[in-house]
Design a protein around this motif. Structure first.
Motif, PDB file in Angstrom:
ATOM      1  N   SER A 158       0.837  -1.201   0.000  1.00  0.00           N
ATOM      2  CA  SER A 158       0.000   0.000   0.000  1.00  0.00           C
ATOM      3  C   SER A 158       0.870   1.248   0.000  1.00  0.00           C
ATOM      4  O   SER A 158       2.037   1.216   0.396  1.00  0.00           O
ATOM      5  CB  SER A 158      -0.908   0.016   1.236  1.00  0.00           C
ATOM      6  OG  SER A 158      -1.804  -1.063   1.226  1.00  0.00           O
ATOM      7  N   ARG A 159       0.276   2.338  -0.409  1.00  0.00           N
ATOM      8  CA  ARG A 159       0.977   3.625  -0.440  1.00  0.00           C
ATOM      9  C   ARG A 159       0.177   4.633   0.377  1.00  0.00           C
ATOM     10  O   ARG A 159      -1.033   4.787   0.174  1.00  0.00           O
ATOM     11  CB  ARG A 159       1.118   4.102  -1.882  1.00  0.00           C
ATOM     12  CG  ARG A 159       1.735   5.471  -2.031  1.00  0.00           C
ATOM     13  CD  ARG A 159       1.861   5.855  -3.498  1.00  0.00           C
ATOM     14  NE  ARG A 159       2.911   5.121  -4.166  1.00  0.00           N
ATOM     15  CZ  ARG A 159       3.283   5.342  -5.423  1.00  0.00           C
ATOM     16  NH1 ARG A 159       2.660   6.269  -6.136  1.00  0.00           N
ATOM     17  NH2 ARG A 159       4.257   4.640  -5.968  1.00  0.00           N
TER      18      ARG A 159
ATOM     19  N   ALA B  36       8.877   9.941  -3.062  1.00  0.00           N
ATOM     20  CA  ALA B  36      10.266   9.496  -2.948  1.00  0.00           C
ATOM     21  C   ALA B  36      10.911   9.967  -1.653  1.00  0.00           C
ATOM     22  O   ALA B  36      11.801   9.309  -1.115  1.00  0.00           O
ATOM     23  CB  ALA B  36      11.083   9.991  -4.138  1.00  0.00           C
ATOM     24  N   GLY B  37      10.504  11.119  -1.152  1.00  0.00           N
ATOM     25  CA  GLY B  37      11.092  11.691   0.055  1.00  0.00           C
ATOM     26  C   GLY B  37      10.429  13.014   0.327  1.00  0.00           C
ATOM     27  O   GLY B  37       9.213  13.106   0.369  1.00  0.00           O
TER      28      GLY B  37
ATOM     29  N   ALA C 280       4.587   1.867   1.754  1.00  0.00           N
ATOM     30  CA  ALA C 280       5.381   3.022   1.315  1.00  0.00           C
ATOM     31  C   ALA C 280       4.777   4.303   1.879  1.00  0.00           C
ATOM     32  O   ALA C 280       3.583   4.564   1.707  1.00  0.00           O
ATOM     33  CB  ALA C 280       5.409   3.083  -0.207  1.00  0.00           C
ATOM     34  N   VAL C 281       5.614   5.106   2.549  1.00  0.00           N
ATOM     35  CA  VAL C 281       5.158   6.346   3.186  1.00  0.00           C
ATOM     36  C   VAL C 281       5.749   7.541   2.454  1.00  0.00           C
ATOM     37  O   VAL C 281       6.959   7.759   2.490  1.00  0.00           O
ATOM     38  CB  VAL C 281       5.548   6.387   4.675  1.00  0.00           C
ATOM     39  CG1 VAL C 281       4.975   7.654   5.333  1.00  0.00           C
ATOM     40  CG2 VAL C 281       5.060   5.142   5.406  1.00  0.00           C
ATOM     41  N   GLY C 282       4.887   8.299   1.765  1.00  0.00           N
ATOM     42  CA  GLY C 282       5.308   9.532   1.129  1.00  0.00           C
ATOM     43  C   GLY C 282       5.005  10.719   2.025  1.00  0.00           C
ATOM     44  O   GLY C 282       4.517  10.567   3.149  1.00  0.00           O
TER      45      GLY C 282
ATOM     46  N   ALA D 178       6.468   1.362   7.417  1.00  0.00           N
ATOM     47  CA  ALA D 178       7.497   0.846   6.509  1.00  0.00           C
ATOM     48  C   ALA D 178       7.862  -0.589   6.853  1.00  0.00           C
ATOM     49  O   ALA D 178       8.123  -1.407   5.964  1.00  0.00           O
ATOM     50  CB  ALA D 178       8.728   1.745   6.553  1.00  0.00           C
ATOM     51  N   ALA D 179       7.872  -0.919   8.152  1.00  0.00           N
ATOM     52  CA  ALA D 179       8.186  -2.286   8.582  1.00  0.00           C
ATOM     53  C   ALA D 179       7.136  -3.279   8.096  1.00  0.00           C
ATOM     54  O   ALA D 179       7.420  -4.479   7.978  1.00  0.00           O
ATOM     55  CB  ALA D 179       8.310  -2.332  10.106  1.00  0.00           C
TER      56      ALA D 179
END
Length: 471
Positions: A164-165, A216-217, A187-189, A182-183
């Motif tokens: 998931s995002r 991406a960051g 994905a964490v935006g 994240a673990a």
């Protein structure tokens, strides 16, 4: 009418449209199904001549069998459908009310569609304050029930699956949430304020009219790549986009538009014969300073600027959120006077930059605004605009950077390709040019009783500083 599909073999897949639900063993497809993606997967489409999927299929070049009468009866090509689709329509620009040609309308709808598609991939949103959602939600809408605001321990968070995002306003999110997600393979935006933000301060709870969503960051953290850094390092920013960026830059400069609004009154600086250097203060615990400030603070920046510019007339400008009494980074006036010739607490940043020769900064957006105004910029930290050949950089620039970019390529990536903008009048996603129109015509104010309360609170804090001996 109801959408249905024939479960055929791979060699002959068909999408059958009509009142046939539950008959002949044909499975029904949800009304929420995207007709474009449905048609893309079909080898053949059989549809009523008044059904939108008939037009979609013809536009995609799929074999289409039309049944009955309707606007698409007899159509055999995409060009014919396109001609019929716009015939007789009076198309108007939703932002200006002026006529718009079909190509312009399609381009606008396509941009909205790209935004919706991007938002559909976001399973949850964290940390967006309620007062920001009045504008932010329109930029995160997924065409259905999104954005899906969540809390760290609620059911939506527990139900997230690997792959998931999600996005988070990390400064307003529990510190352990991103690592925990994240673990789990999520994905964490990041979501943050944009560069042309509002009329008024975020610290006063004025909701933003632009945001960035970075998967991406985040642009201000040089420790890792960001979507903006990728654009600057890799994107082909062609001549047309550069011309658009140049026109946008010229408008912003001419109108005196900065992050927090518009101001064009000139600033008088009495420093005859001396180089005039602006040093903008920043919020001490702002994430851009903590991550990209090279370990320095406002006082250290001021001292370094004086060391490098011993003969200059140095103007120190405290950050407006600090001056408003809401954020850390205050320096007592007697201390500032040891290193600066002048303190400017009141001038808007854009005309102040116009009035100087150079600027020294840690990571402030003021450095980017100074570049747009042709000023010499020295970076003591690692802001997003450092490392592209446009600034004197004293911080440790990541090896990922180093490509030489023109000013208008930087502006195109930073102000056109990267952020999302909201029109404060229609509350529709818009281009940066539309938001600039609203700012120029003073139609960009979004206020509330909370804004008034925060402004009063800030005034009280400033009075306490002044009369409490901390000026």
């Amino acid at each position: 009418m109801q959408d249905n599909a024939v479960a055929a073999g791979e060699a002959d897949r068909a999408c059958l449209i009509g009142p046939y639900a539950g008959r002949h063993g044909i499975p029904a497809i949800s009304a929420l199904c995207d007709p474009w993606r449905l048609a893309e997967q079909a080898d053949r489409i059989v549809a009523a001549a008044d059904h939108d999927l008939a037009a979609v299929g013809l536009l995609l070049g799929r074999p289409v069998e039309l049944l009955g009468e309707g606007p698409w009866a007899g159509a055999t090509s995409a060009a014919e459908v396109a001609t019929r689709a716009v015939a007789g329509w009076d198309l108007r620009d939703p932002f200006t009310g002026e006529p718009i040609d079909p190509a312009g309308a399609i381009a606008l709808l396509a941009e909205w569609r790209r935004l919706i598609d991007a938002n559909r991939r976001i399973a949850a949103v964290y940390g967006v304050a309620a007062w920001k959602r009045v504008t932010v939600d329109a930029l995160l809408w997924d065409g259905r029930d999104g954005p899906r605001h969540a809390r760290p321990s609620d059911r939506r968070t527990r139900s997230l699956i690997s792959g998931s995002r999600v996005i988070a306003w990390k400064s307003r999110t529990a510190p352990d949430l991103p690592a925990g997600l994240a673990a789990r393979g999520i994905a964490v935006g990041e979501i943050e304020d944009g560069f042309i933000r509002s009329i008024g301060l975020g610290a006063n709870c004025v909701p933003p009219l632009s945001i960035i969503v970075d998967h991406a960051g985040v642009y201000f953290d040089p420790a890792g790549p960001s979507d903006l850094e990728h654009l600057l390092a890799e994107a082909d920013i062609g001549a047309d986009l550069q011309r658009r960026a140049a026109a946008l830059r010229q408008r912003l400069v001419a109108a005196g538009i900065g992050k927090y609004g518009r101001a064009s009154a000139p600033v008088a600086i009495a420093a005859p014969g001396r180089r005039r250097v602006l040093v903008p203060g920043q919020v001490a615990d702002d994430r851009s300073v903590l991550s990209g400030g090279a370990g320095g603070g406002n006082l250290e920046l001021l001292q370094r600027a004086r060391s490098l510019e011993p003969d200059a007339w140095i103007i120190y400008r405290p950050h407006p959120d600090v001056e408003a009494g809401h954020r850390a980074g205050h320096i007592a006036e007697p201390v500032i006077r040891q290193w600066a010739d002048e303190i400017d607490r009141d001038s808007p940043i854009a005309p102040l930059i116009d009035s100087v020769d150079a600027l020294h900064t840690l990571t402030s957006l003021a450095g980017f605004e100074a570049l747009m105004r042709g000023k010499a910029v020295t970076t003591h930290g690692v802001p997003f605009y450092a490392g592209w050949g446009l600034t004197r950089d004293l911080g440790a620039i990541p090896d990922r950077r180093g490509r030489q970019r023109s000013l208008d390529e930087l502006v195109a990536a930073t102000l056109i390709l990267y952020p999302r903008y909201l029109d404060p009048v229609t509350r529709l996603p818009c281009s940066p040019e539309i938001l600039v129109d609203r700012l120029e015509s003073d139609r960009a104010r979004v206020g509330s009783s909370l804004v008034m309360l925060r402004e009063l609170q800030g005034r009280a804090t400033r009075l306490w500083r002044r009369f409490g001996g901390q000026a």
